[in-house]
Motif scaffolding. Structure first.
Motif, PDB file in Angstrom:
ATOM      1  N   LEU A 240      53.206  27.239  42.108  1.00 43.89           N
ATOM      2  CA  LEU A 240      52.650  27.888  43.292  1.00 43.89           C
ATOM      3  C   LEU A 240      51.810  29.108  42.921  1.00 43.89           C
ATOM      4  O   LEU A 240      50.765  29.368  43.524  1.00 43.89           O
ATOM      5  N   ALA A 241      52.259  29.870  41.901  1.00 42.91           N
ATOM      6  CA  ALA A 241      51.500  31.045  41.463  1.00 42.91           C
ATOM      7  C   ALA A 241      50.162  30.626  40.882  1.00 42.91           C
ATOM      8  O   ALA A 241      49.127  31.246  41.145  1.00 42.91           O
ATOM      9  N   SER A 242      50.169  29.581  40.071  1.00 44.74           N
ATOM     10  CA  SER A 242      48.917  29.093  39.499  1.00 44.74           C
ATOM     11  C   SER A 242      47.983  28.580  40.593  1.00 44.74           C
ATOM     12  O   SER A 242      46.778  28.845  40.576  1.00 44.74           O
ATOM     13  N   ALA A 243      48.550  27.851  41.546  1.00 45.66           N
ATOM     14  CA  ALA A 243      47.728  27.333  42.642  1.00 45.66           C
ATOM     15  C   ALA A 243      47.164  28.476  43.490  1.00 45.66           C
ATOM     16  O   ALA A 243      45.982  28.474  43.867  1.00 45.66           O
ATOM     17  N   GLY A 244      48.002  29.476  43.786  1.00 44.99           N
ATOM     18  CA  GLY A 244      47.531  30.627  44.557  1.00 44.99           C
ATOM     19  C   GLY A 244      46.474  31.417  43.812  1.00 44.99           C
ATOM     20  O   GLY A 244      45.471  31.852  44.392  1.00 44.99           O
ATOM     21  N   GLY A 245      46.681  31.603  42.519  1.00 43.76           N
ATOM     22  CA  GLY A 245      45.692  32.308  41.710  1.00 43.76           C
ATOM     23  C   GLY A 245      44.375  31.566  41.661  1.00 43.76           C
ATOM     24  O   GLY A 245      43.297  32.160  41.756  1.00 43.76           O
ATOM     25  N   PHE A 246      44.463  30.255  41.499  1.00 43.81           N
ATOM     26  CA  PHE A 246      43.238  29.453  41.466  1.00 43.81           C
ATOM     27  C   PHE A 246      42.510  29.523  42.810  1.00 43.81           C
ATOM     28  O   PHE A 246      41.282  29.610  42.857  1.00 43.81           O
TER      29      PHE A 246
ATOM     30  N   ILE B  87      29.879  43.958  44.514  1.00 45.52           N
ATOM     31  CA  ILE B  87      31.244  43.595  44.919  1.00 45.52           C
ATOM     32  C   ILE B  87      31.235  43.460  46.436  1.00 45.52           C
ATOM     33  O   ILE B  87      30.787  44.362  47.141  1.00 45.52           O
ATOM     34  N   ASP B  88      31.715  42.334  46.923  1.00 43.37           N
ATOM     35  CA  ASP B  88      31.775  42.156  48.367  1.00 43.37           C
ATOM     36  C   ASP B  88      33.216  41.884  48.802  1.00 43.37           C
ATOM     37  O   ASP B  88      34.150  41.894  47.997  1.00 43.37           O
ATOM     38  N   LEU B  89      33.379  41.660  50.096  1.00 46.14           N
ATOM     39  CA  LEU B  89      34.712  41.454  50.654  1.00 46.14           C
ATOM     40  C   LEU B  89      35.422  40.272  50.012  1.00 46.14           C
ATOM     41  O   LEU B  89      36.648  40.284  49.859  1.00 46.14           O
ATOM     42  N   TRP B  90      34.649  39.236  49.612  1.00 46.09           N
ATOM     43  CA  TRP B  90      35.265  38.044  49.037  1.00 46.09           C
ATOM     44  C   TRP B  90      36.001  38.358  47.735  1.00 46.09           C
ATOM     45  O   TRP B  90      37.037  37.761  47.446  1.00 46.09           O
ATOM     46  N   VAL B  91      35.461  39.286  46.944  1.00 47.69           N
ATOM     47  CA  VAL B  91      36.115  39.641  45.683  1.00 47.69           C
ATOM     48  C   VAL B  91      37.479  40.264  45.953  1.00 47.69           C
ATOM     49  O   VAL B  91      38.479  39.922  45.320  1.00 47.69           O
ATOM     50  N   PHE B  92      37.547  41.176  46.916  1.00 46.44           N
ATOM     51  CA  PHE B  92      38.819  41.827  47.202  1.00 46.44           C
ATOM     52  C   PHE B  92      39.791  40.883  47.906  1.00 46.44           C
ATOM     53  O   PHE B  92      41.002  40.956  47.680  1.00 46.44           O
ATOM     54  N   LEU B  93      39.264  39.983  48.750  1.00 50.03           N
ATOM     55  CA  LEU B  93      40.130  38.999  49.384  1.00 50.03           C
ATOM     56  C   LEU B  93      40.731  38.072  48.329  1.00 50.03           C
ATOM     57  O   LEU B  93      41.945  37.807  48.328  1.00 50.03           O
ATOM     58  N   GLY B  94      39.885  37.581  47.414  1.00 51.95           N
ATOM     59  CA  GLY B  94      40.397  36.744  46.334  1.00 51.95           C
ATOM     60  C   GLY B  94      41.376  37.489  45.453  1.00 51.95           C
ATOM     61  O   GLY B  94      42.414  36.948  45.044  1.00 51.95           O
ATOM     62  N   GLY B  95      41.070  38.759  45.154  1.00 49.52           N
ATOM     63  CA  GLY B  95      41.988  39.562  44.355  1.00 49.52           C
ATOM     64  C   GLY B  95      43.323  39.765  45.043  1.00 49.52           C
ATOM     65  O   GLY B  95      44.378  39.765  44.401  1.00 49.52           O
ATOM     66  N   GLY B  96      43.305  39.918  46.386  1.00 50.44           N
ATOM     67  CA  GLY B  96      44.564  40.053  47.121  1.00 50.44           C
ATOM     68  C   GLY B  96      45.406  38.794  47.051  1.00 50.44           C
ATOM     69  O   GLY B  96      46.638  38.862  46.910  1.00 50.44           O
ATOM     70  N   ILE B  97      44.756  37.630  47.144  1.00 50.22           N
ATOM     71  CA  ILE B  97      45.488  36.361  47.010  1.00 50.22           C
ATOM     72  C   ILE B  97      46.103  36.249  45.624  1.00 50.22           C
ATOM     73  O   ILE B  97      47.265  35.846  45.459  1.00 50.22           O
ATOM     74  N   ILE B  98      45.334  36.634  44.609  1.00 53.28           N
ATOM     75  CA  ILE B  98      45.831  36.591  43.236  1.00 53.28           C
ATOM     76  C   ILE B  98      47.025  37.525  43.064  1.00 53.28           C
ATOM     77  O   ILE B  98      48.053  37.156  42.485  1.00 53.28           O
ATOM     78  N   LEU B  99      46.885  38.751  43.567  1.00 53.81           N
ATOM     79  CA  LEU B  99      47.960  39.728  43.433  1.00 53.81           C
ATOM     80  C   LEU B  99      49.228  39.248  44.130  1.00 53.81           C
ATOM     81  O   LEU B  99      50.341  39.353  43.584  1.00 53.81           O
ATOM     82  N   LEU B 100      49.102  38.699  45.342  1.00 55.45           N
ATOM     83  CA  LEU B 100      50.269  38.205  46.065  1.00 55.45           C
ATOM     84  C   LEU B 100      50.930  37.052  45.310  1.00 55.45           C
ATOM     85  O   LEU B 100      52.160  36.992  45.209  1.00 55.45           O
ATOM     86  N   SER B 101      50.118  36.163  44.761  1.00 57.30           N
ATOM     87  CA  SER B 101      50.669  35.044  43.993  1.00 57.30           C
ATOM     88  C   SER B 101      51.436  35.547  42.776  1.00 57.30           C
ATOM     89  O   SER B 101      52.530  35.067  42.466  1.00 57.30           O
ATOM     90  N   ASN B 102      50.851  36.544  42.086  1.00 58.13           N
ATOM     91  CA  ASN B 102      51.533  37.109  40.919  1.00 58.13           C
ATOM     92  C   ASN B 102      52.849  37.766  41.303  1.00 58.13           C
ATOM     93  O   ASN B 102      53.872  37.619  40.619  1.00 58.13           O
TER      94      ASN B 102
END
Length: 297
Positions: A136-142, A269-284
């Motif tokens: 799930l972490a790998s899938a969320g990070g991806f 840097i746009d909103l998509w970068v921070f949104l993607g980073g938030g998904i990555i952080l939550l998955s981690n």
């Protein structure tokens, strides 16, 4: 049976925390290496960049790593060291091309398609268990990476394809390092990396040699020492945590690289970068909490 050097089998929470600390060092060092490599490539060829990174590493191990020489002379599992470094050197060349031609955040985002390969290779070669939190972490990070790069919205570049190939090579290289940690210390793994990749880099650099200036030296040091500490930190982390645990954590490099690219190169840097980073952080975070509960149990 799951990986032989899992968290629970190698010291519980202590090894878990140490593994995270070494991984943090590796992430910072990889970003420093990318900055040094990009600056060097402004005046030198990419093949020279690889050579000088390895050359700096040689001077470092001669200065501080002599205690490792007896272990290195035994040449345990030399063939595995050789294969690992051939794979890694090729992947590193493709990755450096991407660092020069693409925004840093895009390079690291594309590189982190690697978890697909790591999970596969860890299962096939190391017999590591494909636990739910890891998958799930790998899938969320991806998913977070896909949010950042938004494929189909202009992210079509030959250099991006090379970075994807490099990601597959890095995935296999990580698994080979994991196997080597059963037979060699992290320091010896790094020494063998320098000893094998230095002549490879020299041969490649001689085919595209350009004049070297004194102003290139600081960037050589940053790229070379960054590469050395990155791989040493990764090897130390792999001794304490399973490969498929580390990769989701390593996703944090993407938002960090985006911030560095913005600060140094004015990369957007746009909103998509921070949104993607938030998904990555939550998955981690979810994966780390699950592994911590497993260690306590």
């Amino acid at each position: 049976m799951s990986g032989k050097i899992g968290i629970a089998a190698s010291g519980g929470r202590s090894d878990f925390g140490q593994g995270l600390a070494w991984m943090a060092l590796a992430m910072a060092s990889f970003i420093a290496m990318s900055v040094g490599s990009r600056e060097l490539a402004a005046t030198l060829s990419i093949r020279q960049v690889l050579f000088f990174r390895a050359l700096v590493g040689l001077f470092v191990i001669l200065a501080v790593g002599r205690s490792l020489f007896p272990e290195v002379r035994r040449a345990a599992r030399f063939r595995l060291h050789l294969w690992r470094n051939l794979v890694h050197f090729t992947a590193q060349y493709f990755w450096t091309v991407g660092v020069v031609l693409l925004p840093l955040a895009s390079v690291f985002a594309l590189e982190f398609t690697m978890p697909i390969w790591v999970t596969l290779f860890a299962w096939l070669l190391l017999k590591e268990r494909l636990s739910g939190p890891r998958l799930l972490a790998s899938a969320g990070g991806f998913l977070g990476v896909m949010v950042i790069v938004r494929p189909g919205f202009g992210m079509v570049d030959p250099a991006a394809i090379l970075v994807l190939v490099a990601a597959a090579g890095y995935g296999l290289s990580m698994i080979l390092v994991k196997q080597l940690t059963h037979h060699a210390s992290p320091g010896a793994i790094v020494v063998w990396m320098i000893l094998i990749q230095l002549p490879l880099g020299l041969i490649a650099a001689l085919t595209d040699w350009r004049p070297v200036a004194l102003t290139d030296v600081p960037w050589m040091l940053l790229a070379g020492m960054g590469a050395l500490s990155a791989h040493y930190g990764m090897a130390q982390a792999l001794r304490r945590l399973d490969a498929s645990v580390l990769v989701p954590i390593d996703f944090l490099r993407v938002p960090l690289a985006a911030l560095v690219g913005y600060a140094l190169y004015a990369e957007a840097i746009d909103l998509w970068v921070f949104l993607g980073g938030g998904i990555i952080l939550l998955s981690n975070f979810q994966a780390m909490m699950a592994e911590r509960r497993r260690a306590v149990a």
